[in-house]
Motif scaffolding. Sequence first.
Motif, PDB file in Angstrom:
ATOM      1  N   ARG A 164       0.780  -1.637   0.301  1.00 61.32           N
ATOM      2  CA  ARG A 164       0.314   0.011   0.338  1.00 61.32           C
ATOM      3  C   ARG A 164       0.438   1.324   0.295  1.00 61.32           C
ATOM      4  N   SER A 165       1.627   1.344   1.422  1.00 63.04           N
ATOM      5  CA  SER A 165       2.545   2.964   1.074  1.00 63.04           C
ATOM      6  C   SER A 165       3.645   2.615  -0.643  1.00 63.04           C
ATOM      7  N   HIS A 166       3.761   1.491  -1.127  1.00 64.75           N
ATOM      8  CA  HIS A 166       4.892   2.110  -2.093  1.00 64.75           C
ATOM      9  C   HIS A 166       3.999   2.323  -3.287  1.00 64.75           C
ATOM     10  N   ALA A 167       2.819   2.014  -3.495  1.00 61.61           N
ATOM     11  CA  ALA A 167       1.707   2.619  -4.735  1.00 61.61           C
ATOM     12  C   ALA A 167       1.808   3.742  -4.264  1.00 61.61           C
ATOM     13  N   HIS A 168       0.923   4.324  -2.749  1.00 59.80           N
ATOM     14  CA  HIS A 168       0.945   5.563  -2.630  1.00 59.80           C
ATOM     15  C   HIS A 168       2.553   6.780  -3.297  1.00 59.80           C
ATOM     16  N   ALA A 169       3.411   6.002  -2.806  1.00 58.73           N
ATOM     17  CA  ALA A 169       4.774   6.544  -2.787  1.00 58.73           C
ATOM     18  C   ALA A 169       4.703   6.847  -4.350  1.00 58.73           C
ATOM     19  N   ILE A 170       4.535   5.664  -5.117  1.00 58.65           N
ATOM     20  CA  ILE A 170       4.682   6.156  -6.428  1.00 58.65           C
ATOM     21  C   ILE A 170       3.652   6.802  -7.793  1.00 58.65           C
ATOM     22  N   SER A 171       2.049   6.965  -6.511  1.00 54.77           N
ATOM     23  CA  SER A 171       1.434   7.683  -7.010  1.00 54.77           C
ATOM     24  C   SER A 171       1.372   8.888  -7.520  1.00 54.77           C
ATOM     25  N   GLY A 172       2.162   9.817  -6.249  1.00 54.80           N
ATOM     26  CA  GLY A 172       2.271  10.588  -5.841  1.00 54.80           C
ATOM     27  C   GLY A 172       3.937  11.206  -6.084  1.00 54.80           C
ATOM     28  N   SER A 173       4.968  10.693  -6.708  1.00 57.05           N
ATOM     29  CA  SER A 173       5.563  10.907  -7.552  1.00 57.05           C
ATOM     30  C   SER A 173       5.637  11.419  -8.477  1.00 57.05           C
ATOM     31  N   ILE A 174       4.022  11.962  -9.609  1.00 56.65           N
ATOM     32  CA  ILE A 174       3.718  11.988 -10.379  1.00 56.65           C
ATOM     33  C   ILE A 174       3.810  13.739 -10.489  1.00 56.65           C
ATOM     34  N   GLU A 175       3.586  13.954  -8.706  1.00 54.20           N
ATOM     35  CA  GLU A 175       3.237  15.574  -8.237  1.00 54.20           C
ATOM     36  C   GLU A 175       4.154  16.076  -7.818  1.00 54.20           C
ATOM     37  N   THR A 176       5.016  15.780  -7.051  1.00 56.49           N
ATOM     38  CA  THR A 176       6.021  16.204  -5.814  1.00 56.49           C
ATOM     39  C   THR A 176       7.287  15.438  -6.426  1.00 56.49           C
ATOM     40  N   THR A 177       8.054  15.704  -6.166  1.00 56.34           N
ATOM     41  CA  THR A 177       9.887  14.778  -6.100  1.00 56.34           C
ATOM     42  C   THR A 177      10.908  15.348  -5.239  1.00 56.34           C
ATOM     43  N   MET A 178       9.929  16.392  -4.222  1.00 55.44           N
ATOM     44  CA  MET A 178      10.728  16.788  -2.873  1.00 55.44           C
ATOM     45  C   MET A 178      10.643  15.614  -2.116  1.00 55.44           C
ATOM     46  N   ASP A 179      11.959  15.690  -1.618  1.00 52.74           N
ATOM     47  CA  ASP A 179      12.232  14.299  -0.183  1.00 52.74           C
ATOM     48  C   ASP A 179      11.613  15.496   1.269  1.00 52.74           C
ATOM     49  N   PRO A 180      10.869  15.010   1.942  1.00 50.25           N
ATOM     50  CA  PRO A 180      11.353  15.171   3.432  1.00 50.25           C
ATOM     51  C   PRO A 180      11.879  14.959   4.379  1.00 50.25           C
ATOM     52  N   GLU A 181      12.829  15.702   4.908  1.00 47.87           N
ATOM     53  CA  GLU A 181      14.204  15.034   5.842  1.00 47.87           C
ATOM     54  C   GLU A 181      14.192  13.428   6.442  1.00 47.87           C
ATOM     55  N   LEU A 182      14.598  12.988   6.309  1.00 47.03           N
ATOM     56  CA  LEU A 182      13.962  11.353   7.071  1.00 47.03           C
ATOM     57  C   LEU A 182      14.436  11.865   9.154  1.00 47.03           C
ATOM     58  N   VAL A 200      15.241  -2.525  11.448  1.00 47.71           N
ATOM     59  CA  VAL A 200      15.751  -2.599  10.412  1.00 47.71           C
ATOM     60  C   VAL A 200      15.303  -1.178   9.673  1.00 47.71           C
ATOM     61  N   ILE A 201      16.915  -0.687   9.061  1.00 52.26           N
ATOM     62  CA  ILE A 201      16.055   0.901   7.772  1.00 52.26           C
ATOM     63  C   ILE A 201      16.552   0.732   7.034  1.00 52.26           C
ATOM     64  N   ALA A 202      16.101   0.602   5.785  1.00 55.90           N
ATOM     65  CA  ALA A 202      16.322  -0.113   4.400  1.00 55.90           C
ATOM     66  C   ALA A 202      16.652   1.561   3.652  1.00 55.90           C
ATOM     67  N   SER A 203      17.270   1.999   3.092  1.00 57.22           N
ATOM     68  CA  SER A 203      17.546   3.691   2.379  1.00 57.22           C
ATOM     69  C   SER A 203      18.717   3.896   2.291  1.00 57.22           C
ATOM     70  N   ALA A 204      18.849   4.627   0.974  1.00 55.66           N
ATOM     71  CA  ALA A 204      19.687   5.136   0.517  1.00 55.66           C
ATOM     72  C   ALA A 204      20.163   6.476   1.294  1.00 55.66           C
ATOM     73  N   LEU A 205      19.877   6.735   2.233  1.00 55.69           N
ATOM     74  CA  LEU A 205      20.360   7.594   3.367  1.00 55.69           C
ATOM     75  C   LEU A 205      20.257   8.908   2.718  1.00 55.69           C
ATOM     76  N   ASP A 206      18.845   9.673   1.733  1.00 57.68           N
ATOM     77  CA  ASP A 206      19.967  10.908   1.250  1.00 57.68           C
ATOM     78  C   ASP A 206      18.781  11.766   1.537  1.00 57.68           C
ATOM     79  N   TYR A 207      19.217  13.042   1.965  1.00 54.88           N
ATOM     80  CA  TYR A 207      18.414  13.928   2.299  1.00 54.88           C
ATOM     81  C   TYR A 207      17.911  13.783   4.071  1.00 54.88           C
ATOM     82  N   ARG A 208      19.073  13.386   5.016  1.00 55.76           N
ATOM     83  CA  ARG A 208      19.019  12.944   6.158  1.00 55.76           C
ATOM     84  C   ARG A 208      18.354  13.857   7.112  1.00 55.76           C
TER      85      ARG A 208
END
Length: 291
Positions: A164-182, A200-208
Amino acid sequence: MNRPEITGSGVTVKAEDLIALRAHLAPGAEQSITASALPGGFAVARRGNGQVIADSRLYINGDDLRHIDRGATARTGDLHVRTFHEERDKVTFLVADFRPSMLWGMRHALRSVTAAHALAWLGWQAVEAGGRVGLLAITADERFLVSSRPRVSGMLAVIGGLVRSHAHAISGSIETTMDPELSDMLSGLDRLVPRGAEVVIASALDYRGAEFAATLGGLSRHRSARFLMIEEQALKDLPAGTYPLRRSDGTKSHAIFRKGATTAGPDNRELEGYQIDYIDTGRPVQGSGGA
């Protein structure tokens, strides 16, 4: 205006793919578990004894003498020891970073999809060992929480949350590319995860974020934290040339790669003392297809 549908292998997190990972656990994994597909492994064996007395039994060589049941020993004339229930199950809390910076990839899968598969792989190991699993998935505008639960039903709830969360992220990526701070998205996690749990945190750790180290320190005060660093190794193999880029704020730019040039990686001093496993998006997590 209809939104374009973003689908395809390596782009979508599918429940059936995450469920299928369970079949690839080694026989007897509930006794000794390591993630052979992920560097470093992942031990999820229970620690110590609980505090609730369950029964007593005959002494076996090697038993802890502190657990001798004096009453049963006196009644029977044979040495007995107390046995205990587990006071609480081992909790493994999974954190999936599905912010816009994770929604890209060059070869096998998006970084976000790789993160979901790696977390599901470890989650299945945890429940097979008798523990509990929970989930926090973060997107550009929302956090998805699944409370920790035991057994297969708990892992299926986590998988549902990942899908569910990944589908929401993909849908929202069409409207925004801004990352909130981790650090902002992880704020309050210490109040959601019980003491003694493994996070266990799975991330590239961008915009910490400026408060990342403090947030991580607070989380780790009574818990153990571990990172799955999601990387795109193909970036190191790019030939020299000019490549178009779109920044997190939506502006377009370009990058110039020169043969033999190197770039400095992120400053990971704030991660010193934490276990970090590096996961390449160009290679499938064990059991998810491919070689």
